[in-house]
Design a protein around this motif. Structure first.
Motif, PDB file in Angstrom:
ATOM      1  N   PRO A  19       0.802  -1.235   0.000  1.00 33.78           N
ATOM      2  CA  PRO A  19       0.000   0.000   0.000  1.00 33.78           C
ATOM      3  C   PRO A  19       0.829   1.276   0.000  1.00 33.78           C
ATOM      4  CG  PRO A  19      -0.878  -1.586   1.574  1.00 33.78           C
ATOM      5  CD  PRO A  19       0.423  -2.154   1.089  1.00 33.78           C
ATOM      6  N   GLU A  20       1.971   1.243   0.698  1.00 35.80           N
ATOM      7  CA  GLU A  20       2.800   2.440   0.777  1.00 35.80           C
ATOM      8  C   GLU A  20       3.471   2.776  -0.563  1.00 35.80           C
ATOM      9  OE1 GLU A  20       5.280  -1.129   1.554  1.00 35.80           O
ATOM     10  OE2 GLU A  20       3.310  -0.423   2.243  1.00 35.80           O
ATOM     11  N   ASP A  21       3.492   1.828  -1.482  1.00 37.99           N
ATOM     12  CA  ASP A  21       4.122   2.039  -2.787  1.00 37.99           C
ATOM     13  C   ASP A  21       3.184   2.693  -3.795  1.00 37.99           C
ATOM     14  OD1 ASP A  21       6.275   0.639  -1.731  1.00 37.99           O
ATOM     15  OD2 ASP A  21       5.802  -1.238  -2.783  1.00 37.99           O
ATOM     16  N   VAL A  35      -1.111  15.290 -14.295  1.00 33.66           N
ATOM     17  CA  VAL A  35      -2.296  14.564 -13.838  1.00 33.66           C
ATOM     18  C   VAL A  35      -2.651  15.032 -12.430  1.00 33.66           C
ATOM     19  CG1 VAL A  35      -3.248  12.289 -13.287  1.00 33.66           C
ATOM     20  CG2 VAL A  35      -1.721  12.577 -15.260  1.00 33.66           C
ATOM     21  N   PRO A  36      -3.902  15.453 -12.192  1.00 28.93           N
ATOM     22  CA  PRO A  36      -4.272  15.967 -10.867  1.00 28.93           C
ATOM     23  C   PRO A  36      -4.255  14.866  -9.807  1.00 28.93           C
ATOM     24  CG  PRO A  36      -6.194  15.829 -12.290  1.00 28.93           C
ATOM     25  CD  PRO A  36      -4.999  15.544 -13.156  1.00 28.93           C
ATOM     26  N   ARG A  37      -4.005  15.284  -8.555  1.00 30.93           N
ATOM     27  CA  ARG A  37      -3.907  14.318  -7.464  1.00 30.93           C
ATOM     28  C   ARG A  37      -5.197  13.517  -7.300  1.00 30.93           C
ATOM     29  NH1 ARG A  37      -0.550  12.663  -3.098  1.00 30.93           N
ATOM     30  NH2 ARG A  37      -1.815  11.062  -2.079  1.00 30.93           N
ATOM     31  N   GLU A  38      -6.356  14.127  -7.546  1.00 32.59           N
ATOM     32  CA  GLU A  38      -7.605  13.372  -7.380  1.00 32.59           C
ATOM     33  C   GLU A  38      -7.696  12.210  -8.353  1.00 32.59           C
ATOM     34  OE1 GLU A  38      -8.662  17.450  -9.284  1.00 32.59           O
ATOM     35  OE2 GLU A  38      -7.343  16.658  -7.700  1.00 32.59           O
ATOM     36  N   ARG A  39      -7.088  12.369  -9.538  1.00 32.38           N
ATOM     37  CA  ARG A  39      -7.068  11.245 -10.490  1.00 32.38           C
ATOM     38  C   ARG A  39      -6.147  10.142  -9.976  1.00 32.38           C
ATOM     39  NH1 ARG A  39      -9.207   7.476 -13.476  1.00 32.38           N
ATOM     40  NH2 ARG A  39      -7.838   6.716 -15.127  1.00 32.38           N
ATOM     41  N   LEU A  40      -5.007  10.502  -9.395  1.00 35.69           N
ATOM     42  CA  LEU A  40      -4.124   9.492  -8.809  1.00 35.69           C
ATOM     43  C   LEU A  40      -4.834   8.749  -7.684  1.00 35.69           C
ATOM     44  CD1 LEU A  40      -0.608  11.199  -8.586  1.00 35.69           C
ATOM     45  CD2 LEU A  40      -1.655   9.957 -10.491  1.00 35.69           C
ATOM     46  N   ASP A  41      -5.577   9.484  -6.856  1.00 34.59           N
ATOM     47  CA  ASP A  41      -6.297   8.843  -5.751  1.00 34.59           C
ATOM     48  C   ASP A  41      -7.350   7.870  -6.272  1.00 34.59           C
ATOM     49  OD1 ASP A  41      -4.805  10.244  -3.897  1.00 34.59           O
ATOM     50  OD2 ASP A  41      -6.297  11.836  -3.642  1.00 34.59           O
ATOM     51  N   GLU A  42      -7.980   8.225  -7.385  1.00 31.56           N
ATOM     52  CA  GLU A  42      -8.991   7.346  -7.971  1.00 31.56           C
ATOM     53  C   GLU A  42      -8.356   6.038  -8.454  1.00 31.56           C
ATOM     54  OE1 GLU A  42     -11.947   7.238 -11.891  1.00 31.56           O
ATOM     55  OE2 GLU A  42     -11.093   9.139 -11.215  1.00 31.56           O
ATOM     56  N   VAL A  43      -7.238   6.155  -9.157  1.00 30.10           N
ATOM     57  CA  VAL A  43      -6.557   4.947  -9.642  1.00 30.10           C
ATOM     58  C   VAL A  43      -5.977   4.152  -8.477  1.00 30.10           C
ATOM     59  CG1 VAL A  43      -4.681   4.085 -11.090  1.00 30.10           C
ATOM     60  CG2 VAL A  43      -6.075   6.014 -11.865  1.00 30.10           C
ATOM     61  N   TYR A  47      -5.709  -0.228  -7.002  1.00 32.82           N
ATOM     62  CA  TYR A  47      -4.614  -1.008  -6.431  1.00 32.82           C
ATOM     63  C   TYR A  47      -4.911  -1.408  -4.990  1.00 32.82           C
ATOM     64  CZ  TYR A  47      -1.648   0.065 -10.450  1.00 32.82           C
ATOM     65  OH  TYR A  47      -1.124   0.143 -11.716  1.00 32.82           O
ATOM     66  N   LEU A  48      -5.466  -0.479  -4.215  1.00 34.51           N
ATOM     67  CA  LEU A  48      -5.726  -0.775  -2.807  1.00 34.51           C
ATOM     68  C   LEU A  48      -6.820  -1.828  -2.649  1.00 34.51           C
ATOM     69  CD1 LEU A  48      -5.454   2.858  -1.417  1.00 34.51           C
ATOM     70  CD2 LEU A  48      -3.799   0.986  -1.152  1.00 34.51           C
ATOM     71  N   HIS A  49      -7.692  -1.948  -3.648  1.00 36.43           N
ATOM     72  CA  HIS A  49      -8.692  -3.024  -3.650  1.00 36.43           C
ATOM     73  C   HIS A  49      -8.022  -4.392  -3.584  1.00 36.43           C
ATOM     74  CE1 HIS A  49     -12.499  -5.036  -4.700  1.00 36.43           C
ATOM     75  NE2 HIS A  49     -11.791  -5.765  -5.553  1.00 36.43           N
ATOM     76  N   VAL A  53      -1.091  -4.219  -3.984  1.00 36.46           N
ATOM     77  CA  VAL A  53      -0.094  -5.045  -4.675  1.00 36.46           C
ATOM     78  C   VAL A  53      -0.560  -5.292  -6.102  1.00 36.46           C
ATOM     79  CG1 VAL A  53       1.148  -7.236  -4.724  1.00 36.46           C
ATOM     80  CG2 VAL A  53       0.574  -6.165  -2.524  1.00 36.46           C
ATOM     81  N   SER A  54       0.220  -4.823  -7.065  1.00 38.90           N
ATOM     82  CA  SER A  54      -0.019  -5.215  -8.448  1.00 38.90           C
ATOM     83  C   SER A  54       0.582  -6.585  -8.680  1.00 38.90           C
ATOM     84  CB  SER A  54       0.642  -4.218  -9.405  1.00 38.90           C
ATOM     85  OG  SER A  54       0.659  -4.734 -10.723  1.00 38.90           O
TER      86      SER A  54
END
Length: 349
Positions: A19-21, A35-43, A47-49, A53-54
């Protein structure tokens, strides 16, 4: 003509392994793109789902292990190294380790079968950047050719399509629609894909050819090619239709069963398991549409054999094995594109 090499570098995209990665990884992926931070949070939520870990690094390590075994069987003595564009092990660090190990010349196998900027030219940039970071004395790095229509790749996908079809309810199996997907790219990037004068659209032409070959190998005379995983602002046109939108269209035409084949992907990494196994599968359930997704070829033993065949082509001068008619380009050295101006980077913003 025989050409020597001291090692093989598997070069890939990279993915977080905790998660920290996640946010630092996404910042690497989108650096310089605004790319805005809100888009990074959405993506990041995707991953957090999966626990942050990818699966991509583990899948690539599996490909490396299988390739090492296949190389040993073939009597080819090449150590295999692993480097990524966006997360550890970073390719710059890997190239430095290769140099420290005495590697002078290495072949590079990219985990992308395609032409175009993201599928090919960006790997050249990775190679050039890693060599520049090391400086004088960096190993010579030769990127192996595009392999979208290699017989072993097509055979693997064809078997996966057959297996997926068998997962469908027996009463719907024979009328299932075959739908191929690949990663969408900006239309402008696809138009620029290929050497000047080659007509552009190299990426979409290669994907279409791979889909045609897979459909023919499995007896489907009619099928669809759609796209997935688009990003970027809505005002920028990307290749479409999107897989989820396409499922709605198919349902409106009375289709009640689909086999989805992610022909544009080597492995079941996050964009496959999220966009297809989650979003597309959920949409199919909402539409009362039977859904089966074909496996990607990375875990198939034939994929490691494909890697070794490409190595042998280079080492021995063997003619390439390929099934398709779409243009395909060969080995390139030290991050130099096959042709100046080939596959320009997409405009950002």
């Amino acid at each position: 003509m025989a050409r020597a090499a001291d090692a093989l570098l598997l070069l890939s995209f990279g993915g977080p392994e905790g998660p920290e990665d996640v946010i630092p990884f996404l910042e690497n992926v989108t650096r310089g793109r605004g790319v805005p931070r809100e888009r990074l949070d959405e993506v990041a939520r995707h991953y957090l789902h999966f626990g942050g870990v990818s699966p991509i690094n583990a899948l690539n390590r599996g490909i490396i292990a299988a390739t090492e075994a296949e190389l040993a069987t073939a009597g080819i003595d090449l150590p295999v190294y692993f480097g990524n564009r966006n997360w550890t092990p970073m390719v710059e660090d890997t190239v430095a380790r290769m140099a420290a190990d005495g590697v002078r010349s290495a072949l590079v196998f990219p985990t992308s079968a395609w032409g175009g900027y993201s599928g090919c030219l960006q790997y050249h940039e990775d190679i050039a950047r890693a060599r520049a970071a090391f400086g004088a004395g960096a190993p010579e790095l030769v990127k192996l050719r595009q392999y979208f229509d290699h017989p072993l790749l097509i055979e693997s996908f064809a078997d996966a399509i057959r297996a997926a079809r068998q997962e469908l309810p027996a009463g719907r199996r024979d009328r299932a629609r075959l739908v191929f997907t690949a990663h969408s790219v900006p239309v402008s990037a696809d138009l620029a894909a290929g050497p000047p004068g080659d007509g552009g659209r190299l990426y979409s032409r290669q994907v279409a050819e791979a889909a045609r070959l897979c459909a023919a190998a499995t007896g489907f005379t009619d099928y669809d090619l759609v796209w997935q995983s688009r990003s970027g602002p809505p005002r920028v046109p990307w290749l479409d239709p999107d897989i989820v939108d396409h499922l709605e269209d198919l349902s409106g035409k009375g289709v009640d069963a689909v086999v989805v084949c992610p022909v544009g992907f080597v492995s079941d990494h996050l964009e496959v398991i999220w966009d297809l196994d989650s979003e597309a599968k959920d949409k199919a359930a909402e539409l009362d549409m039977a859904f089966a997704r074909a496996a990607t070829p990375g875990a198939d033993p034939r994929f490691a054999r494909l890697v070794v065949e490409l190595i042998n082509e280079h080492l021995t001068g063997t003619s390439p094995r390929r099934l398709g008619k779409a243009p395909q380009y060969g080995c390139t050295r030290n991050g130099t594109p096959c042709t100046p101006g080939c596959c320009a980077a997409p405009a950002r913003g």
